[in-house]
Structure formats: structure tokens, C-alpha cells
Design a protein around this motif. Sequence first.
Motif, PDB file in Angstrom:
ATOM      1  N   LEU A   1       8.262   3.095   7.011  1.00  0.00           N
ATOM      2  CA  LEU A   1       9.519   3.945   7.777  1.00  0.00           C
ATOM      3  C   LEU A   1       9.006   4.616   7.819  1.00  0.00           C
ATOM      4  O   LEU A   1       9.991   5.553   8.844  1.00  0.00           O
ATOM      5  N   LYS A   2       8.126   5.604   7.721  1.00  0.00           N
ATOM      6  CA  LYS A   2       7.876   6.741   8.480  1.00  0.00           C
ATOM      7  C   LYS A   2       8.828   8.012   8.019  1.00  0.00           C
ATOM      8  O   LYS A   2       9.661   8.557   8.435  1.00  0.00           O
ATOM      9  N   LEU A   3       8.531   7.609   6.608  1.00  0.00           N
ATOM     10  CA  LEU A   3       9.438   9.217   5.737  1.00  0.00           C
ATOM     11  C   LEU A   3       8.450   9.645   4.726  1.00  0.00           C
ATOM     12  O   LEU A   3       7.406   9.236   4.603  1.00  0.00           O
ATOM     13  N   THR A   4       8.651  11.154   4.193  1.00  0.00           N
ATOM     14  CA  THR A   4       7.842  11.751   3.182  1.00  0.00           C
ATOM     15  C   THR A   4       9.372  11.907   2.378  1.00  0.00           C
ATOM     16  O   THR A   4       9.746  11.702   2.109  1.00  0.00           O
ATOM     17  N   MET A   5       8.697  11.483   0.739  1.00  0.00           N
ATOM     18  CA  MET A   5       8.475  12.093  -0.008  1.00  0.00           C
ATOM     19  C   MET A   5       9.176  13.212  -0.635  1.00  0.00           C
ATOM     20  O   MET A   5       8.553  13.656  -1.386  1.00  0.00           O
TER      21      MET A   5
ATOM     22  N   THR B   1      11.580  14.806  -1.512  1.00  0.00           N
ATOM     23  CA  THR B   1      13.407  14.825  -2.557  1.00  0.00           C
ATOM     24  C   THR B   1      13.076  14.504  -3.032  1.00  0.00           C
ATOM     25  O   THR B   1      12.794  13.257  -3.165  1.00  0.00           O
ATOM     26  N   ASP B   2      13.538  14.463  -4.113  1.00  0.00           N
ATOM     27  CA  ASP B   2      14.247  12.972  -5.339  1.00  0.00           C
ATOM     28  C   ASP B   2      14.736  12.138  -5.266  1.00  0.00           C
ATOM     29  O   ASP B   2      14.789  11.090  -5.037  1.00  0.00           O
ATOM     30  N   GLU B   3      15.879  13.050  -4.459  1.00  0.00           N
ATOM     31  CA  GLU B   3      17.042  11.786  -3.001  1.00  0.00           C
ATOM     32  C   GLU B   3      16.413  10.984  -2.168  1.00  0.00           C
ATOM     33  O   GLU B   3      16.908   9.944  -2.470  1.00  0.00           O
ATOM     34  N   GLN B   4      16.195  11.081  -1.860  1.00  0.00           N
ATOM     35  CA  GLN B   4      14.626  10.673  -0.669  1.00  0.00           C
ATOM     36  C   GLN B   4      13.817   9.796  -1.168  1.00  0.00           C
ATOM     37  O   GLN B   4      13.916   8.312  -0.988  1.00  0.00           O
ATOM     38  N   VAL B   5      13.932   9.937  -2.269  1.00  0.00           N
ATOM     39  CA  VAL B   5      12.893   8.692  -3.368  1.00  0.00           C
ATOM     40  C   VAL B   5      13.818   7.696  -3.633  1.00  0.00           C
ATOM     41  O   VAL B   5      12.949   6.066  -3.016  1.00  0.00           O
ATOM     42  N   LYS B   6      15.245   8.304  -4.329  1.00  0.00           N
ATOM     43  CA  LYS B   6      15.950   6.937  -4.497  1.00  0.00           C
ATOM     44  C   LYS B   6      16.084   6.398  -3.239  1.00  0.00           C
ATOM     45  O   LYS B   6      16.152   5.310  -3.677  1.00  0.00           O
ATOM     46  N   TRP B   7      16.931   7.248  -2.643  1.00  0.00           N
ATOM     47  CA  TRP B   7      17.170   6.242  -1.790  1.00  0.00           C
ATOM     48  C   TRP B   7      16.186   5.258  -1.199  1.00  0.00           C
ATOM     49  O   TRP B   7      16.537   4.247  -0.454  1.00  0.00           O
ATOM     50  N   THR B   8      15.170   5.311  -1.051  1.00  0.00           N
ATOM     51  CA  THR B   8      14.039   4.386   0.144  1.00  0.00           C
ATOM     52  C   THR B   8      13.751   3.636  -1.537  1.00  0.00           C
ATOM     53  O   THR B   8      13.671   2.445  -0.658  1.00  0.00           O
ATOM     54  N   TYR B   9      14.023   3.477  -2.386  1.00  0.00           N
ATOM     55  CA  TYR B   9      13.490   2.433  -3.522  1.00  0.00           C
ATOM     56  C   TYR B   9      14.562   1.837  -3.158  1.00  0.00           C
ATOM     57  O   TYR B   9      15.131   0.182  -3.322  1.00  0.00           O
TER      58      TYR B   9
ATOM     59  N   ASP C   1       1.029  -1.601   0.121  1.00  0.00           N
ATOM     60  CA  ASP C   1       0.048  -0.391   0.027  1.00  0.00           C
ATOM     61  C   ASP C   1       1.227   1.074  -0.045  1.00  0.00           C
ATOM     62  O   ASP C   1       0.233   2.311  -1.042  1.00  0.00           O
ATOM     63  N   SER C   2       2.121   1.006   0.681  1.00  0.00           N
ATOM     64  CA  SER C   2       2.512   2.208   1.232  1.00  0.00           C
ATOM     65  C   SER C   2       3.923   2.165   1.759  1.00  0.00           C
ATOM     66  O   SER C   2       3.885   1.070   2.955  1.00  0.00           O
ATOM     67  N   CYS C   3       4.497   2.956   0.926  1.00  0.00           N
ATOM     68  CA  CYS C   3       5.946   3.014   1.740  1.00  0.00           C
ATOM     69  C   CYS C   3       6.809   3.822   2.788  1.00  0.00           C
ATOM     70  O   CYS C   3       7.451   3.904   3.611  1.00  0.00           O
ATOM     71  N   SER C   4       5.816   5.004   2.342  1.00  0.00           N
ATOM     72  CA  SER C   4       6.511   6.499   4.195  1.00  0.00           C
ATOM     73  C   SER C   4       5.383   6.279   4.646  1.00  0.00           C
ATOM     74  O   SER C   4       6.203   6.049   5.579  1.00  0.00           O
TER      75      SER C   4
ATOM     76  N   ASP D   1       2.852   6.980  -2.806  1.00  0.00           N
ATOM     77  CA  ASP D   1       2.857   8.310  -2.142  1.00  0.00           C
ATOM     78  C   ASP D   1       3.489   9.669  -2.785  1.00  0.00           C
ATOM     79  O   ASP D   1       3.099  10.344  -2.186  1.00  0.00           O
ATOM     80  N   CYS D   2       4.560   9.389  -3.734  1.00  0.00           N
ATOM     81  CA  CYS D   2       4.254  11.086  -4.561  1.00  0.00           C
ATOM     82  C   CYS D   2       3.715  11.420  -4.490  1.00  0.00           C
ATOM     83  O   CYS D   2       3.052  12.765  -4.451  1.00  0.00           O
ATOM     84  N   VAL D   3       2.311  11.238  -5.057  1.00  0.00           N
ATOM     85  CA  VAL D   3       1.655  11.904  -5.174  1.00  0.00           C
ATOM     86  C   VAL D   3       0.583  11.708  -4.744  1.00  0.00           C
ATOM     87  O   VAL D   3       0.030  13.503  -4.566  1.00  0.00           O
TER      88      VAL D   3
END
Length: 238
Positions: A87-91, A93-101, A81-84, A131-133
Motif C-alpha cells: 500500500l506504500k504506507l508506513t504504520m 500512527t495508531d489511526e493509520q494502523v486501524k485504517w489500513t486494517y 508478507d507485508s501490508c506497508s 510491519d509495526c515491529v
Amino acid sequence: MTSCTDIWSETMESGEWSISSQGRDLCQRYIIERSLKAGAQMKKVRMLFDTLSESRVADEVADRLLEIIHIMELLNPSIYDSCSSKLKLTMSTDEQVKWTYERITSQLLKTGISWGKLISIFTVCGALASDCVLQGHTDFLPIILDSFEESCSQTSINHYLKSMNGWSGVVEHFDSTTQVQRVNRKDIFACVAKKSVRLAQTISSRINMVSVAMILFFFFIMTISLFRYISQMSSVPT
């Protein structure tokens, strides 16, 4: 009827075969689907994905793969359903998205590669897209796609895919082992019904009995609809 293997073989013979590009095409289709479900505007999504992947996957293979992913989502909604939230994170920045992936996929592949894990990576991409949307960062979607393509370019994954007849192997694997076509429909029905009742019980202490009855009826209709949907997908010829 032309098999997925035949379609894939024709693609290789035409010189258009590329594991990473084919993977990008498949992932792009899925990310677009999940982002639109999350509320992304079609115009915005089209602007982000205005070019086709270098190597298009045959629709028969892509559609079947999406069906398998949908069934995995249905059977494990809390996981995909959700990664955020997990992991209790918010997307942010693009760096955060890449790091999470990278963090999630590295854990998935820590003990080796399998088709189940590759399907899970697709669902991770979908969850990140959602999550990003939902967090107002639709423009980060291409970052997810780039990250997935990079994963497909890794030597271990690339060699594994080639040895398993490319992406069409995912269809052959799941169909041959009957993990998709013979999913016990009664078990799915019972699982959805159980979750519906559990949710109704959770909120019953806060609202009156009339509202509870309405909610139970609503979830009953949803359960019937999902059951019919699974029945239709399971009967799709391969």
C-alpha cells in the motif's frame, strides 16, 4: 481422541462461549508469534499482552488453526508478507494502523464471507504486526487486536461463525475438504525450489559464480527444511 467439535461444545455448555473473545484469543497468539519473528522483544510483548482474553480457545483448536495459517503463508508468501510495502504506507500512527486494517478487510469481505477470507484476515493482522515491529511501533500491536475483535463482533461475521460451529469449524472445514492435510508436497517442494533458483538467477549478474553456488546450496538446504516441516504438519492427527 477428543475432537475439536467436542472441545468447542464443552466450551459453549460451560457458558464461556463468545465469538469475538475467542477470536481475540486466536488472533493474539498469532500476533505475538509474528511480532517475535519480526524482532520484537519478549518483555515488551508481554507488557502489551499481560492479560488473557476473556474466553480462551482450546489449545488443540488454536494450534491447528495456526498450522493452517502457516501453510497459507508458505503457499502465498508475497501476499502475506507485508501490508506497508503493497500500500506504500508506513504504520506511523495508531489511526493509520486501524485504517489500513479496515481498508484491507473491507475489500476482502466485499463479496461475502468464507473461511478462506477469515484466514486471510488473520494473515493481514500478522503482516500488520510485522510491519509495526519493523517500523519501530511495537506499541501499536494492541490496535490490531482490537480491530480484529471488532470485526468478529460484526453481525454478519458473528452469525456466520455461529452457523459454522464457531472457530473450531475452520479446522473441520479445511480437514474435511483436505485442503490442508492433502496439500501436494511435491508441488510445495517444486514451488520453493523454483523461487530459490529464480532469486539466485536475479543476483547472479552481480556476484561471482562461487557465491552463486553457495547461495544455491543455502536455498537447497532451506527447501529441504521447509519440505520436512510441511510433512510434519500434514501428519499431525486431528
